[in-house]
Write an enzyme that holds these catalytic residues in place. Structure first.
Site, PDB file in Angstrom:
ATOM      1  N   LYS A 140      34.247  55.994  25.647  1.00  0.00           N
ATOM      2  CA  LYS A 140      34.867  56.030  24.296  1.00  0.00           C
ATOM      3  C   LYS A 140      36.547  55.862  24.612  1.00  0.00           C
ATOM      4  O   LYS A 140      37.282  54.806  23.915  1.00  0.00           O
ATOM      5  CB  LYS A 140      34.710  57.399  23.550  1.00  0.00           C
ATOM      6  CG  LYS A 140      33.213  57.343  23.076  1.00  0.00           C
ATOM      7  CD  LYS A 140      33.282  58.746  22.412  1.00  0.00           C
ATOM      8  CE  LYS A 140      31.855  59.501  21.749  1.00  0.00           C
ATOM      9  NZ  LYS A 140      31.618  60.811  21.294  1.00  0.00           N
ATOM     10  N   LYS A 167      28.843  64.938  12.777  1.00  0.00           N
ATOM     11  CA  LYS A 167      29.193  66.246  12.974  1.00  0.00           C
ATOM     12  C   LYS A 167      30.745  66.063  13.094  1.00  0.00           C
ATOM     13  O   LYS A 167      31.257  66.964  12.403  1.00  0.00           O
ATOM     14  CB  LYS A 167      28.666  66.501  14.325  1.00  0.00           C
ATOM     15  CG  LYS A 167      29.041  67.940  14.736  1.00  0.00           C
ATOM     16  CD  LYS A 167      28.322  68.621  15.949  1.00  0.00           C
ATOM     17  CE  LYS A 167      28.880  69.752  16.226  1.00  0.00           C
ATOM     18  NZ  LYS A 167      28.259  70.294  17.624  1.00  0.00           N
TER      19      LYS A 167
END
Ligand code: F6P
Length: 547
Positions: free
Chosen positions: A507, A208
């Site tokens: 992350k 995405k």
């Protein structure tokens, strides 16, 4: 009082009192009191049949749960979602996966624009592309037709495509190979490509954002592999790579021609995207017509969720019962047990759908919840699980509500094996509900010392979900059933079921650790003593290897 007032609300308090009164009542007693539960506490919609009679719940429980749903604005929120309101408040986005399966003639307006024509434009482009690849008209760089498709993505850009491919394998092109690469562990890519001919391989890069570390790393590895095998001509990329993304700029930077890009929109959450262009590999496998059948199944459940009164509404019932066990019985998990080998990846798919959606500890207004939110979803296909973890469900000390999923027919009939499969499904729900009493155990001649070991208390709640056959349509309906059940739960808890801020911290920290692992001259890392020691240990091994 809880930040959202949930616990203090009259609807919650009424349920708490009702739980006190009901607590200790057995499923045997409930069935004795209402012998017709098995035909009364059922509902049907979009081709699915739900038997919720083997739950620790009465008609009164369901009425009180529905009152809770009304008082929490679940139905108003549902209507807001279908209307295209920005109900993903922390990301200020509409939540419109339902538009992905809206028929051409429907209108869904976001920011003054009807999004349905764009959805169908992408679907038509996907269909034209799939037809070209499937017919052999799309050729690789050296002129060979495509026989292998590798979808690269992770999370919502992988789990749906993998699950759907496995679930619908029966309908797929058996002369083509479909593989999925998600893990940044190089083994995933190596194993997926080791026996494939690059000249016949198409990569579908699904992301995405088109910035996800794992996907971009694997996409670069694929590009290198492809160019290496095809003589290094950059022009090969256009024939062997397509992208699925919302980010045309990053796709272009990667080197994929945006003419070979299939778009979607920021109002599609990653875990709600298997029916968007993220499903391109599904369409390549089963063909455009069957993909549209799958969308029709999703849509049928959307209509059911939107239009059916709460007491017959499958996703509402499933969601409310999940709240009942989670918040009143303190159950921490839900087992999803498909009696269909093709659905072997369905529990893994559901884990992201349910846990990334409802694993939240603050309400929409930012206050900490004082009630449990999303339970842990897990499962394996039956009958395999019966010979593994079911023991704990039958006789352990934890309450584990289970969803059993089965089909009337087998796609691979073999003697009477399907009867055996379904007999096991049905028998398990009976055994879990009613168990085996000490008197029954004794009547079998069991020595007294062994009796307590062989007693099964029962009262283990289950839902049974049945469909005629595993088809693209029934798969779509099943996925939408869980999507809307997740929605119902999240609306009751007043949380944002459509963001996922929690995954960001890992992350960020990984991007800090990456250079620290690589640079032996880097000064002492600046983490805690455990993290520092792990970094030093890996760095030493890495230096020894390269030195
Ligand atoms: O890390 C979680 C997540 O953001 C998921 O929500 C998403 O499905 C996945 O990563 C992949 O993201 P993308 O499609 O942008 O590569």
């Amino acid at each position: 009082m809880s930040p959202s007032g949930l616990r203090a609300s009259p609807a919650w308090q009424a349920l708490a009192r009702h739980w006190q009164a009901l607590n200790g009542t057995t499923l045997r007693q409930l069935f004795d009191a209402r012998p017709d539960r098995g035909t009364r506490m059922v509902a049907e919609g979009a081709g699915l049949y739900l038997d919720y009679s083997k739950n620790l719940a009465t008609g009164e429980t369901l009425r009180l749960l529905q009152a809770l749903a009304r008082s929490r604005g679940v139905f108003a929120r549902r209507d807001a979602m279908f209307r295209g309101d920005r109900i993903n408040e922390t990301e200020r986005r509409a939540v419109l996966h339902v538009a992905l399966r809206a028929p051409r003639n429907e209108r869904i307006v976001v920011d003054g624009k009807d999004v349905v024509p764009e959805v169908h434009e992408v679907l038509d482009r996907m269909a034209a592309f799939s037809d070209k690849v499937r017919s052999g008209a799309w050729r690789g760089h050296s002129g060979k037709p495509i026989r292998n498709v590798i979808s690269i993505g992770i999370g919502g850009s992988d789990l749906g495509p993998v699950m759907a491919y496995e679930a619908l394998k029966h309908y797929s092109r058996r002369d083509m190979t479909f593989r999925f690469v998600s893990n940044v562990d190089p083994t995933d890519f190596a194993e997926a490509t080791r026996d494939l001919d690059a000249e016949e391989t198409l990569f579908v890069v699904c992301s995405k954002t088109f910035t996800t570390l794992e996907t971009l790393t694997n996409a670069h590895a694929a590009r290198d592999w492809c160019l290496h095998k095809l003589g290094g001509d950059e022009a090969a990329v256009a024939k062997h790579f397509v992208a699925v993304s919302t980010n045309a700029e990053e796709v272009g930077k990667f080197g994929i021609d945006t003419a070979n890009m299939f778009g979607f929109w920021d109002w599609v959450g990653g875990r709600y995207s298997m029916d968007s262009a993220i499903g391109l590999s599904t369409m390549l496998a089963i063909g455009p017509d069957r993909f549209r059948d799958m969308l029709a199944g999703f849509h049928a459940m959307d209509v059911h969720f939107r239009r059916t009164p709460a007491d017959r509404n499958l996703p509402v019932l499933l969601g409310l019962l999940a709240v009942w066990y989670n918040d009143f019985f303190g159950a921490q998990t839900v087992a999803v047990l498909p009696y269909a080998q093709y659905l072997k990846r369905f529990p893994a798919y559901l884990q992201q759908l349910t846990m990334e959606s409802n694993g939240k500890h603050v309400t929409l207004s930012g206050g900490r919840v004082d009630y449990p939110t999303g339970p842990v979803y897990w499962g394996e296909p039956g009958t395999n699980g019966q010979h593994s973890f079911y023991q704990l469900i039958h006789q352990g000390t934890r309450l584990i509500p289970c969803d059993f999923i089965g089909f009337m027919r087998s796609l691979n009939p073999l003697g009477d094996q399907h009867d055996l499969l379904m007999a096991n499904l049905i028998a398990q729900t009976e055994a879990l509900a009613f168990g085996k009493t000490p008197a029954q155990v004794r009547a079998e001649g069991t020595p007294e010392w062994l009796v307590p070991h062989r007693v099964c208390e029962g009262n283990r709640p289950t839902n049974t979900i049945l469909a005629e056959n595993l088809t693209p349509h029934s798969l779509g309906a099943l996925v939408a059933l869980y999507e809307h059940s997740v929605f119902t739960q999240g609306a009751i808890w007043n949380i944002d079921s459509f963001d996922q801020w929690g995954v960001e911290l890992g992350k960020q920290l990984a991007s800090k650790v990456i250079p620290q692992l690589r640079d032996p001259m880097d000064p002492e890392p600046d983490h805690d003593s455990s993290t520092n020691a792990l970094i030093r240990r890996y760095r030493a091994a890495r230096t020894a290897r390269s030195g």
